[in-house]
Design a protein around this motif. Structure first.
Motif, PDB file in Angstrom:
ATOM      1  N   UNK A  15     -98.275-140.405 -90.705  1.00 24.91           N
ATOM      2  CA  UNK A  15     -96.985-140.081 -91.309  1.00 24.91           C
ATOM      3  C   UNK A  15     -95.862-140.240 -90.296  1.00 24.91           C
ATOM      4  N   UNK A  16     -94.724-140.700 -90.759  1.00 28.43           N
ATOM      5  CA  UNK A  16     -93.593-140.939 -89.849  1.00 28.43           C
ATOM      6  C   UNK A  16     -93.093-139.650 -89.201  1.00 28.43           C
ATOM      7  N   UNK A  17     -93.335-138.523 -89.817  1.00 25.61           N
ATOM      8  CA  UNK A  17     -92.907-137.225 -89.271  1.00 25.61           C
ATOM      9  C   UNK A  17     -94.047-136.546 -88.519  1.00 25.61           C
ATOM     10  N   UNK A  18     -94.941-137.323 -87.927  1.00 23.92           N
ATOM     11  CA  UNK A  18     -96.114-136.763 -87.237  1.00 23.92           C
ATOM     12  C   UNK A  18     -95.712-135.896 -86.045  1.00 23.92           C
ATOM     13  N   UNK A  19     -96.639-135.026 -85.649  1.00 22.19           N
ATOM     14  CA  UNK A  19     -96.504-134.219 -84.437  1.00 22.19           C
ATOM     15  C   UNK A  19     -97.575-134.672 -83.455  1.00 22.19           C
ATOM     16  N   UNK A  20     -97.257-134.622 -82.182  1.00 23.74           N
ATOM     17  CA  UNK A  20     -98.152-135.060 -81.115  1.00 23.74           C
ATOM     18  C   UNK A  20     -98.620-133.854 -80.312  1.00 23.74           C
ATOM     19  N   UNK A  21     -99.917-133.813 -80.032  1.00 22.45           N
ATOM     20  CA  UNK A  21    -100.513-132.710 -79.283  1.00 22.45           C
ATOM     21  C   UNK A  21    -101.460-133.248 -78.220  1.00 22.45           C
ATOM     22  N   UNK A  22    -101.599-132.495 -77.152  1.00 23.20           N
ATOM     23  CA  UNK A  22    -102.728-132.667 -76.256  1.00 23.20           C
ATOM     24  C   UNK A  22    -103.872-131.846 -76.824  1.00 23.20           C
ATOM     25  N   UNK A  23    -105.106-132.240 -76.578  1.00 27.79           N
ATOM     26  CA  UNK A  23    -106.251-131.519 -77.131  1.00 27.79           C
ATOM     27  C   UNK A  23    -106.174-130.029 -76.810  1.00 27.79           C
ATOM     28  N   UNK A  24    -105.696-129.668 -75.630  1.00 26.75           N
ATOM     29  CA  UNK A  24    -105.630-128.254 -75.248  1.00 26.75           C
ATOM     30  C   UNK A  24    -104.663-127.453 -76.113  1.00 26.75           C
ATOM     31  N   UNK A  25    -103.757-128.137 -76.808  1.00 21.80           N
ATOM     32  CA  UNK A  25    -102.829-127.437 -77.691  1.00 21.80           C
ATOM     33  C   UNK A  25    -103.489-126.993 -78.990  1.00 21.80           C
ATOM     34  N   UNK A  26    -104.616-127.584 -79.332  1.00 23.63           N
ATOM     35  CA  UNK A  26    -105.292-127.266 -80.586  1.00 23.63           C
ATOM     36  C   UNK A  26    -106.690-126.698 -80.374  1.00 23.63           C
ATOM     37  N   UNK A  27    -107.088-126.530 -79.116  1.00 26.41           N
ATOM     38  CA  UNK A  27    -108.404-125.984 -78.811  1.00 26.41           C
ATOM     39  C   UNK A  27    -108.446-125.442 -77.401  1.00 26.41           C
ATOM     40  N   UNK A  28    -109.479-124.694 -77.104  1.00 26.52           N
ATOM     41  CA  UNK A  28    -109.644-124.086 -75.788  1.00 26.52           C
ATOM     42  C   UNK A  28    -110.343-125.073 -74.860  1.00 26.52           C
ATOM     43  N   UNK A  29    -109.547-125.880 -74.158  1.00 24.60           N
ATOM     44  CA  UNK A  29    -110.064-126.938 -73.306  1.00 24.60           C
ATOM     45  C   UNK A  29    -109.011-127.333 -72.277  1.00 24.60           C
ATOM     46  N   UNK A  30    -109.426-128.010 -71.229  1.00 20.34           N
ATOM     47  CA  UNK A  30    -108.495-128.555 -70.249  1.00 20.34           C
ATOM     48  C   UNK A  30    -108.082-129.984 -70.611  1.00 20.34           C
ATOM     49  N   UNK A  31    -108.648-130.516 -71.649  1.00 17.23           N
ATOM     50  CA  UNK A  31    -108.384-131.876 -72.120  1.00 17.23           C
ATOM     51  C   UNK A  31    -106.941-131.976 -72.613  1.00 17.23           C
ATOM     52  N   UNK A  32    -106.227-133.001 -72.305  1.00 13.46           N
ATOM     53  CA  UNK A  32    -106.600-134.316 -71.791  1.00 13.46           C
ATOM     54  C   UNK A  32    -106.435-134.506 -70.289  1.00 13.46           C
ATOM     55  N   UNK A  33    -106.612-133.477 -69.515  1.00 11.03           N
ATOM     56  CA  UNK A  33    -106.394-133.559 -68.071  1.00 11.03           C
ATOM     57  C   UNK A  33    -104.930-133.309 -67.756  1.00 11.03           C
ATOM     58  N   UNK A  34    -104.675-132.662 -66.647  1.00 14.52           N
ATOM     59  CA  UNK A  34    -103.313-132.215 -66.322  1.00 14.52           C
ATOM     60  C   UNK A  34    -102.287-133.338 -66.234  1.00 14.52           C
ATOM     61  N   UNK A  35    -102.632-134.446 -65.585  1.00 15.10           N
ATOM     62  CA  UNK A  35    -101.620-135.487 -65.395  1.00 15.10           C
ATOM     63  C   UNK A  35    -101.351-136.277 -66.663  1.00 15.10           C
TER      64      UNK A  35
END
Length: 155
Positions: free
Chosen positions: A112-132
């Motif tokens: 969808x054109x109004x999509x939201x972007x997340x790092x995996x850690x924003x939606x789960x308890x993880x260090x993914x996608x790595x700090x950098x």
């Protein structure tokens, strides 16, 4: 899937980094074997993977639900950067490829054109996608730090 996802979740594989098409293709097969044989998935969990060679590799593709982020698989596309990006950033070519993939998905009506972007850690308890990589993703636009609970994106 009957409707386009409203979310894009960025991951890293936390494994080996690849920088040529042949090593990246082999890495995709390794990840697929791990997901299918080690985790019992029906296929690779990510919708797409990105190599440091600047190429995008198809996992489940646009039209199949991913198995990449518990509780948001049904409303998101999962894009995995192959490698561990805790102490290094992906190449500029890899980042450009991922951004281009997202733009392509929007153009095709697969995101969808109004999509939201997340790092995996924003939606789960993880260090993914790595700090950098995570720090870079936050500058892409459309980034949302915390996923609002109860948001459903498939319509």
């Amino acid at each position: 899937m009957t409707s386009s996802p409203l979310q894009v979740v960025i991951h890293h594989s936390a494994g080996a980094t690849c920088s040529t098409q042949s090593t990246c293709s082999a890495q995709v097969r390794n990840i697929q074997s791990y997901h299918m044989d080690g985790r019992g998935y029906s296929d690779i969990g990510y919708n797409f993977l990105v190599g440091n060679d600047g190429n995008v590799y198809e996992g489940r593709g646009w039209d199949r639900r991913g198995a990449h982020a518990l509780n948001v698989n049904s409303e998101s596309i999962g894009i995995c950067f192959m490698g561990d990006f805790t102490g290094q950033k992906p190449t500029a070519a890899a980042i450009a490829a991922a951004k281009s993939l997202i733009s392509c998905g929007v153009s095709l009506g697969k995101i969808r054109s109004a999509y939201s972007l997340y790092g995996h850690r924003d939606v789960g308890s993880t260090a993914c996608p790595g700090n950098l990589l995570y720090d870079d993703v936050k500058s892409w636009g459309r980034y949302v730090r915390n996923r609002p609970m109860g948001v459903v994106g498939w319509g």
